[in-house]
Design an enzyme around this catalytic site. Structure first.
Site, PDB file in Angstrom:
ATOM      1  N   GLY A 244       5.102 -10.032   4.379  1.00 12.85           N
ATOM      2  CA  GLY A 244       5.860  -9.979   5.626  1.00 12.85           C
ATOM      3  C   GLY A 244       5.139 -10.717   6.745  1.00 12.85           C
ATOM      4  O   GLY A 244       3.906 -10.725   6.808  1.00 12.85           O
TER       5      GLY A 244
ATOM      6  N   HIS B  75       9.499  -3.594   3.201  1.00  9.04           N
ATOM      7  CA  HIS B  75       9.082  -3.838   1.808  1.00  9.04           C
ATOM      8  C   HIS B  75      10.302  -4.159   0.940  1.00  9.04           C
ATOM      9  O   HIS B  75      10.245  -5.041   0.088  1.00  9.04           O
ATOM     10  CB  HIS B  75       8.398  -2.595   1.221  1.00  9.04           C
ATOM     11  CG  HIS B  75       7.120  -2.215   1.900  1.00  9.04           C
ATOM     12  ND1 HIS B  75       6.985  -1.060   2.624  1.00  9.04           N
ATOM     13  CD2 HIS B  75       5.921  -2.848   1.958  1.00  9.04           C
ATOM     14  CE1 HIS B  75       5.744  -0.982   3.095  1.00  9.04           C
ATOM     15  NE2 HIS B  75       5.080  -2.053   2.705  1.00  9.04           N
TER      16      HIS B  75
ATOM     17  N   MET C  44       0.852  -1.190   0.000  1.00  9.88           N
ATOM     18  CA  MET C  44       0.000   0.000   0.000  1.00  9.88           C
ATOM     19  C   MET C  44       0.892   1.245   0.000  1.00  9.88           C
ATOM     20  O   MET C  44       0.462   2.326   0.409  1.00  9.88           O
ATOM     21  CB  MET C  44      -0.944  -0.019   1.202  1.00  9.88           C
ATOM     22  CG  MET C  44      -1.904  -1.204   1.154  1.00  9.88           C
ATOM     23  SD  MET C  44      -3.433  -0.947   2.054  1.00  9.88           S
ATOM     24  CE  MET C  44      -2.825  -0.786   3.702  1.00  9.88           C
ATOM     25  N   GLY C  45       2.134   1.096  -0.454  1.00  5.26           N
ATOM     26  CA  GLY C  45       3.040   2.243  -0.529  1.00  5.26           C
ATOM     27  C   GLY C  45       3.609   2.612   0.833  1.00  5.26           C
ATOM     28  O   GLY C  45       3.596   1.799   1.751  1.00  5.26           O
TER      29      GLY C  45
ATOM     30  N   LEU D 187       6.734   3.003   1.435  1.00  5.22           N
ATOM     31  CA  LEU D 187       7.662   1.869   1.495  1.00  5.22           C
ATOM     32  C   LEU D 187       8.771   2.091   2.521  1.00  5.22           C
ATOM     33  O   LEU D 187       9.283   3.198   2.678  1.00  5.22           O
ATOM     34  CB  LEU D 187       8.274   1.641   0.104  1.00  5.22           C
ATOM     35  CG  LEU D 187       7.267   1.386  -1.013  1.00  5.22           C
ATOM     36  CD1 LEU D 187       7.992   1.188  -2.340  1.00  5.22           C
ATOM     37  CD2 LEU D 187       6.385   0.170  -0.711  1.00  5.22           C
TER      38      LEU D 187
ATOM     39  N   SER E 290       4.396   0.955   7.826  1.00  2.58           N
ATOM     40  CA  SER E 290       4.157   2.254   7.177  1.00  2.58           C
ATOM     41  C   SER E 290       3.536   3.232   8.166  1.00  2.58           C
ATOM     42  O   SER E 290       3.653   4.441   8.021  1.00  2.58           O
ATOM     43  CB  SER E 290       3.225   2.079   5.985  1.00  2.58           C
ATOM     44  OG  SER E 290       3.806   1.183   5.077  1.00  2.58           O
ATOM     45  N   ARG E 291       2.863   2.708   9.190  1.00  5.16           N
ATOM     46  CA  ARG E 291       2.194   3.578  10.164  1.00  5.16           C
ATOM     47  C   ARG E 291       3.171   4.214  11.154  1.00  5.16           C
ATOM     48  O   ARG E 291       2.811   5.165  11.833  1.00  5.16           O
ATOM     49  CB  ARG E 291       1.126   2.801  10.934  1.00  5.16           C
ATOM     50  CG  ARG E 291      -0.095   2.464  10.092  1.00  5.16           C
ATOM     51  CD  ARG E 291      -1.191   1.855  10.944  1.00  5.16           C
ATOM     52  NE  ARG E 291      -2.427   1.694  10.203  1.00  5.16           N
ATOM     53  CZ  ARG E 291      -2.707   0.671   9.417  1.00  5.16           C
ATOM     54  NH1 ARG E 291      -1.825  -0.294   9.258  1.00  5.16           N
ATOM     55  NH2 ARG E 291      -3.862   0.604   8.770  1.00  5.16           N
TER      56      ARG E 291
HETATM   57  O1  PAF Z   1      -0.005  -5.698   3.807  1.00 10.31           O
HETATM   58  C1  PAF Z   1      -0.420  -4.804   3.035  1.00 10.31           C
HETATM   59  O2  PAF Z   1       0.268  -3.832   2.717  1.00 10.31           O
HETATM   60  C2  PAF Z   1      -1.826  -4.927   2.459  1.00 10.31           C
HETATM   61  O3  PAF Z   1      -2.691  -5.487   3.375  1.00 10.31           O
HETATM   62  C3  PAF Z   1      -1.860  -5.682   1.111  1.00 10.31           C
HETATM   63  C4  PAF Z   1      -1.437  -7.124   1.263  1.00 10.31           C
HETATM   64  C5  PAF Z   1      -0.972  -4.977   0.093  1.00 10.31           C
HETATM   65  C6  PAF Z   1      -3.293  -5.678   0.565  1.00 10.31           C
HETATM   66  O4  PAF Z   1      -3.774  -4.398   0.378  1.00 10.31           O
END
Ligand code: PAF
Length: 282
Positions: free
Chosen positions: A148, A37, A30-31, A33, A189-190
């Site tokens: 992950g 990631h 979901m970006g 990064l 990401s949070r």
């Molecule tokens: O883990 C994530 O970033 C999201 O849940 C995923 C697997 C990309 C689905 O939107």
């Protein structure tokens, strides 16, 4: 790196690459990064000819509209990071591309996965994850997909839908280890949303679960849970949502140590209004 926004075009490109005998590794994101990631991308690059990354902030998996609105969106820096990591193809679809207007809602039977831990506290979340992952899998048609282990329950959900609903796609699901900050906080990401004091205190989450692993040799399951609860009661920055010990394959609750050979302890904690999760294998 080639960037595709259109599903049809990327599917056609992948089909062509596969015809040439190339294997496809896929890292859905979901970006926003981070190194977690990048480690998935590195794993994909070691094992596949072509690595595809998707960036799509999936609205259907957010049970809290505020969380969706706050979710960090950093496309330009993400692109730089992907170029540095030698990602081959980026899929960056719009919401309309993934959820066209005439699209009907899909409902997955996720068994207990949808009613325990994350499933219980985030109603509808895993159905949203299952929906988007199955759509992305059908578009990208990878041989291997990488996730992950921080999102341990998500991984179980994805393995479940892959074997129950998407068998004909022949995709291998690969789990990659949790990448942590220097102080132990699991990368997420949070984390960038945490203010200084909350960020400092958040390191307690991994400290507690590491210590719980040691204490599991001495305490009963009930005693260990109480120990974890009391640790968080002493910290005014962090609020424990749950700490559960489950069988690491079935994710069924473990109430006595002898109920399962391998267990995973999963935790969710609020640092202010930011929700953080982590886990550790016992
Ligand atoms: O883990 C994530 O970033 C999201 O849940 C995923 C697997 C990309 C689905 O939107």
């Amino acid at each position: 790196m080639d960037i595709y926004k259109n599903s049809y075009s990327i599917t056609e490109k992948i089909k062509l690459l596969k015809k040439e005998g190339k294997s496809i590794g896929f890292v859905p994101t979901m970006g926003a990064l981070h190194q977690g990631h990048i480690s998935l991308i590195e794993c994909s690059k070691r094992n596949n000819d072509i690595t595809v990354v998707s960036i799509f902030v999936n609205p259907t998996q957010f049970n809290n509209p505020d969380d969706l609105q706050k979710y960090p969106r950093t496309f330009e820096t993400d692109k730089e990071k992907l170029n540095l990591a030698n990602c081959d193809i980026l899929f960056y679809p719009s919401e309309k591309e993934i959820y066209p207007q005439n699209d009907s809602n899909i409902s997955f039977d996720l068994g207990i996965l949808d009613s325990i831990m994350e499933g219980k506290h985030r109603p509808g979340h895993f159905n949203g994850v299952a929906t988007v992952v199955s759509k992305l899998f059908k578009i990208v048609l990878p041989d291997n997909a990488y996730f992950g282990q921080k999102d341990f329950q998500q991984l179980a959900v994805i393995k479940h839908i892959n074997s129950e609903y998407l068998k004909n796609l022949n995709i291998n699901i690969n789990a990659c280890k949790i990448i942590r900050e220097k102080d132990g906080l699991a990368m997420s990401s949070r984390n960038v949303l945490l203010s200084k004091e909350y960020r400092k205190n958040a390191s307690m989450i991994s400290e507690v679960i590491f210590e719980s692993q040691k204490l599991s040799k001495k305490l009963s399951v009930g005693e260990l849970k109480n120990w974890v609860i009391s640790k968080f009661e002493q910290n005014s920055y962090l609020e424990l949502e749950y700490f559960d010990i489950v069988n690491n394959i079935t994710l069924e609750q473990v109430n006595h140590w002898n109920e399962s050979n391998t267990k995973v302890a999963c935790i969710a904690v609020y640092a202010g209004n930011i929700r953080l999760i982590d886990n550790i294998i016992y």
